[in-house]
Design a protein around this motif. Structure first.
Motif, PDB file in Angstrom:
ATOM      1  N   VAL A   1     103.091 128.906  38.237  1.00  0.00           N
ATOM      2  CA  VAL A   1     101.814 129.606  38.448  1.00  0.00           C
ATOM      3  C   VAL A   1     101.307 130.282  37.184  1.00  0.00           C
ATOM      4  N   THR A   2     102.095 130.294  36.127  1.00  0.00           N
ATOM      5  CA  THR A   2     101.564 130.750  34.844  1.00  0.00           C
ATOM      6  C   THR A   2     100.446 129.824  34.382  1.00  0.00           C
TER       7      THR A   2
ATOM      8  N   GLY B   1      96.274 129.978  32.676  1.00  0.00           N
ATOM      9  CA  GLY B   1      95.834 128.592  32.613  1.00  0.00           C
ATOM     10  C   GLY B   1      96.655 127.725  31.687  1.00  0.00           C
ATOM     11  N   HIS B   2      97.662 128.301  31.071  1.00  0.00           N
ATOM     12  CA  HIS B   2      98.502 127.510  30.164  1.00  0.00           C
ATOM     13  C   HIS B   2      99.862 128.185  30.021  1.00  0.00           C
ATOM     14  N   PHE B   3     100.813 127.464  29.467  1.00  0.00           N
ATOM     15  CA  PHE B   3     102.156 127.969  29.208  1.00  0.00           C
ATOM     16  C   PHE B   3     102.325 127.994  27.695  1.00  0.00           C
ATOM     17  N   GLY B   4     102.672 129.148  27.128  1.00  0.00           N
ATOM     18  CA  GLY B   4     102.759 129.285  25.682  1.00  0.00           C
ATOM     19  C   GLY B   4     103.823 128.406  25.057  1.00  0.00           C
TER      20      GLY B   4
ATOM     21  N   SER C   1     115.364 124.766  35.259  1.00  0.00           N
ATOM     22  CA  SER C   1     114.454 123.720  35.734  1.00  0.00           C
ATOM     23  C   SER C   1     113.023 124.230  35.831  1.00  0.00           C
ATOM     24  N   ALA C   2     112.855 125.468  36.289  1.00  0.00           N
ATOM     25  CA  ALA C   2     111.515 126.038  36.416  1.00  0.00           C
ATOM     26  C   ALA C   2     110.801 126.067  35.066  1.00  0.00           C
ATOM     27  N   LEU C   3     111.511 126.488  34.032  1.00  0.00           N
ATOM     28  CA  LEU C   3     110.915 126.558  32.699  1.00  0.00           C
ATOM     29  C   LEU C   3     110.617 125.167  32.157  1.00  0.00           C
ATOM     30  N   LEU C   4     111.514 124.224  32.372  1.00  0.00           N
ATOM     31  CA  LEU C   4     111.305 122.866  31.876  1.00  0.00           C
ATOM     32  C   LEU C   4     110.064 122.235  32.500  1.00  0.00           C
ATOM     33  N   ILE C   5     109.898 122.383  33.817  1.00  0.00           N
ATOM     34  CA  ILE C   5     108.741 121.786  34.490  1.00  0.00           C
ATOM     35  C   ILE C   5     107.435 122.356  33.931  1.00  0.00           C
ATOM     36  N   ALA C   6     107.363 123.670  33.795  1.00  0.00           N
ATOM     37  CA  ALA C   6     106.142 124.299  33.279  1.00  0.00           C
ATOM     38  C   ALA C   6     105.910 123.956  31.813  1.00  0.00           C
TER      39      ALA C   6
ATOM     40  N   ALA D   1     106.111 121.283  30.113  1.00  0.00           N
ATOM     41  CA  ALA D   1     105.368 120.056  29.803  1.00  0.00           C
ATOM     42  C   ALA D   1     103.865 120.292  29.788  1.00  0.00           C
ATOM     43  N   CYS D   2     103.415 121.426  30.337  1.00  0.00           N
ATOM     44  CA  CYS D   2     101.984 121.752  30.369  1.00  0.00           C
ATOM     45  C   CYS D   2     101.633 122.850  29.375  1.00  0.00           C
ATOM     46  N   ALA D   3     102.468 123.014  28.351  1.00  0.00           N
ATOM     47  CA  ALA D   3     102.258 124.065  27.361  1.00  0.00           C
ATOM     48  C   ALA D   3     101.219 123.642  26.315  1.00  0.00           C
ATOM     49  N   ASN D   4     100.855 124.604  25.445  1.00  0.00           N
ATOM     50  CA  ASN D   4      99.916 124.332  24.358  1.00  0.00           C
ATOM     51  C   ASN D   4     100.556 123.565  23.214  1.00  0.00           C
TER      52      ASN D   4
END
Length: 423
Positions: free
Chosen positions: A113-114, A162-165, A181-186, A188-191
């Motif tokens: 949700v970040t 709207g993004h993951f740093g 796992s939670a951090l890894l999934i998010a 992939a949608c980082a800047n």
């Protein structure tokens, strides 16, 4: 005989011991762990994804509803499929996301949700509010995410940007691999590229991180392990795809256990080596019943330990389960629950030593009638595992049998179809 048409309304089910080996064919449901990973990643992917072979249960229903609340379209064309359509972005929901006691959904969504644009509250039931999430929140705040937990527990409030740093994020995975796992999934949608690194030497159930990476790669992510304790994830985002979920290895342990404890043979339609989930390693241990080893390391097959522990009650020799500290922060304190309920059946049957569980085997219990009401603590795995002991020990009443709906709503019916009867 018990009416299984609405198990959720039953106070208890008493398992009637079987008089012959269980024989037949039974299929475990789709993997809960893989289904929830695939659902979330599909919700982060632009386009329409088709997920087949999926589990439909309380936990996956909660994940699906959370995605709907954040703007995704989640359809269910049949009993084992989801169709997820997403813009590739999550919207801040109008109300808190309620995730019951679904630990996978809680941990994964706290990081995901970040990526929403706005404030998101991630919450659960009274059991979830006792399960730690502080290490994950601390890791998120270390990379600039504005997030607040409640004394280290849910609910968690996240100010999504709207993004993951990008950059390096460190996490202690010793308490739960789900944080990693939670951090890894998010990520992939980082800047930019993200490096997820462990701060401690241990990680609970590392095999589940491999499951996460496999799902991510199926949806187009690029992630690589760098050294023994870090992963680098490229900022690729995700691409919608068709994804097939394999059967649940944790659920399979109950079928393997039922066959072992009754001396029967149950055809699951696939072999233990066909699973990619770490709990499949329990098959080799269960196959040794009633001569399971004196010490069993449960660190990489934690959800299989309740099955192994109840089988150990009828083993030829005592069994010590080690590497199971994480069991104390599952749906309940499973180590304490297993010890307490085994001792209800026969005082002194089990004990806790630190975080280890020792089961003082007593094969003479088989064939006895020992009327006992087994408290299940709203924990599906406590209910399903103690039902196995009821196949050989008379009088075991499983309270709140409907709690199995968390991961296997059809459990009691599947066992009934194999020849198990209930009062």
């Amino acid at each position: 005989m018990a009416d299984l048409t609405n198990v959720a309304k039953l106070e208890a089910l008493t398992v009637i011991p079987v008089t012959a080996p269980l024989q037949g064919r039974a299929a475990p449901p789709g993997s809960k762990s893989i289904t929830n990973r695939a659902l979330l990643v599909a919700g982060l992917a632009r386009g329409t994804s088709h997920i087949t072979g999926a589990l439909k249960s309380k936990d996956t229903a909660l994940m699906a509803q959370a995605l709907r609340d954040m703007g995704c379209t989640v359809d269910e064309p049949d009993a084992t499929s989801f169709t997820v359509t997403s813009s590739g972005a999550l919207k801040a929901p109008a109300k808190p996301l309620f995730l019951g006691n679904a630990g996978t959904a809680m941990r994964f969504l706290t990081a995901a949700v970040t990526l929403a644009d706005g404030t998101v509250v991630v919450d659960g039931d009274e059991h979830m509010r006792k399960r730690p999430i502080g290490p994950l929140v601390a890791a998120l705040t270390s990379v600039g995410v504005v997030a607040r937990d409640t004394n280290g527990m849910p609910p968690v409030t996240v100010e999504g940007q709207g993004h993951f740093g990008a950059g390096r994020v460190e996490i202690d995975g010793g308490l739960s691999s789900q944080y990693v796992s939670a951090l890894l999934i998010a990520a992939a949608c980082a800047n930019g590229p993200v490096e997820v690194a462990l701060t401690g030497p241990n990680i609970g159930a590392r095999g589940y991180v491999d499951l996460t990476l496999a799902v991510m790669r199926s949806f187009g992510a690029v992630a690589e392990q760098i050294g023994d304790a870090a992963w680098r994830v490229a900022p690729t985002g995700y691409t919608a795809t068709d994804f097939v979920v394999e059967p649940d290895a944790s659920a399979a342990t109950y079928l393997w256990g039922a066959a072992a404890i009754t001396g029967g043979q149950i055809d699951l339609g696939l072999q233990p080596g066909d699973f990619t989930q770490p709990d499949a390693a329990a098959a080799a241990v269960i196959a040794q019943f009633p001569h399971m080893p004196a010490e069993i390391d449960g660190s990489q097959m934690q959800d299989a330990i309740p099955t192994i522990a109840v089988l150990a009650a009828l083993n030829a020799t005592p069994v010590r389960c080690t590497g199971i500290a994480n069991l104390r922060v599952k749906e309940c304190d499973r180590t304490a629950a297993l010890s307490t309920e085994l001792n209800r059946i026969r005082p002194g049957l089990a004990e806790e030593q630190g975080d280890d569980l020792i089961v003082h085997a007593d094969p003479g219990l088989a064939g006895q009638t020992l009327p006992t009401r087994i408290e299940t603590y709203a924990d599906h795995r406590i209910a399903m595992s103690f039902a196995l002991l009821g196949l050989k020990v008379g009088g075991l009443s499983i309270l709140d049998p409907g709690c199995t709906g968390k991961t296997w709503p059809e459990y009691w019916q599947v066992m009934h179809d194999l020849g198990v009867r209930y009062d």
